[in-house]
Design an enzyme around this catalytic site. Structure first.
Site, PDB file in Angstrom:
ATOM      1  N   MET A 176       1.086  -1.289   0.372  1.00  0.00           N
ATOM      2  CA  MET A 176       0.288  -0.196   0.066  1.00  0.00           C
ATOM      3  C   MET A 176       1.091   1.456   0.091  1.00  0.00           C
ATOM      4  SD  MET A 176      -2.226   1.276   3.139  1.00  0.00           S
ATOM      5  CE  MET A 176      -1.969  -0.066   4.372  1.00  0.00           C
ATOM      6  N   PRO A 177       0.889   2.200  -1.280  1.00  0.00           N
ATOM      7  CA  PRO A 177       1.906   3.097  -1.101  1.00  0.00           C
ATOM      8  C   PRO A 177       1.233   4.709   0.239  1.00  0.00           C
ATOM      9  CG  PRO A 177       0.473   2.900  -3.215  1.00  0.00           C
ATOM     10  CD  PRO A 177       0.382   1.681  -2.211  1.00  0.00           C
ATOM     11  N   ILE A 178       2.040   5.219   0.199  1.00  0.00           N
ATOM     12  CA  ILE A 178       1.640   6.289   1.423  1.00  0.00           C
ATOM     13  C   ILE A 178       2.340   7.400   0.560  1.00  0.00           C
ATOM     14  CG2 ILE A 178       1.208   7.301   3.282  1.00  0.00           C
ATOM     15  CD1 ILE A 178       0.850   4.297   4.735  1.00  0.00           C
ATOM     16  N   ARG A 227      -2.348   5.436  -0.621  1.00  0.00           N
ATOM     17  CA  ARG A 227      -3.209   6.755   0.635  1.00  0.00           C
ATOM     18  C   ARG A 227      -2.208   7.893   0.035  1.00  0.00           C
ATOM     19  NH1 ARG A 227      -5.535   1.815   1.000  1.00  0.00           N
ATOM     20  NH2 ARG A 227      -6.015   1.502   3.038  1.00  0.00           N
TER      21      ARG A 227
END
Length: 78
Positions: free
Chosen positions: A1-3, A40
């Protein structure tokens, strides 16, 4: 999940921030194949008085620029 975290000065319109969020999300999808629902984005807005470059806050720089413009207009007879 990239933030993805972005720091920016306060004052942008909500619509501009939504466009930024969308563009960053699309960039993550294009660049690394992240699923849209996993991306995100965190926007942190900073008051101009709390951000400085070269020893001068953006608030002070804006005030000095505005004062300079007033003085210029006054000397030009506007």
């Amino acid at each position: 999940m990239p933030i993805i975290e972005v720091n920016l000065l306060e004052g942008r319109a909500p619509e501009a921030k939504e466009r930024l969020i969308q563009a960053l999300t699309d960039a993550a999808i294009d660049a690394i194949g992240a699923p849209r629902e996993s991306v995100r984005v965190i926007l942190r807005e900073i008051a101009p008085a709390h951000f400085a470059v070269g020893g001068q806050s953006f608030a002070a720089k804006a005030a000095a620029t505005a004062q300079s413009k007033i003085e210029e207009d006054w000397s030009d007879g506007r």
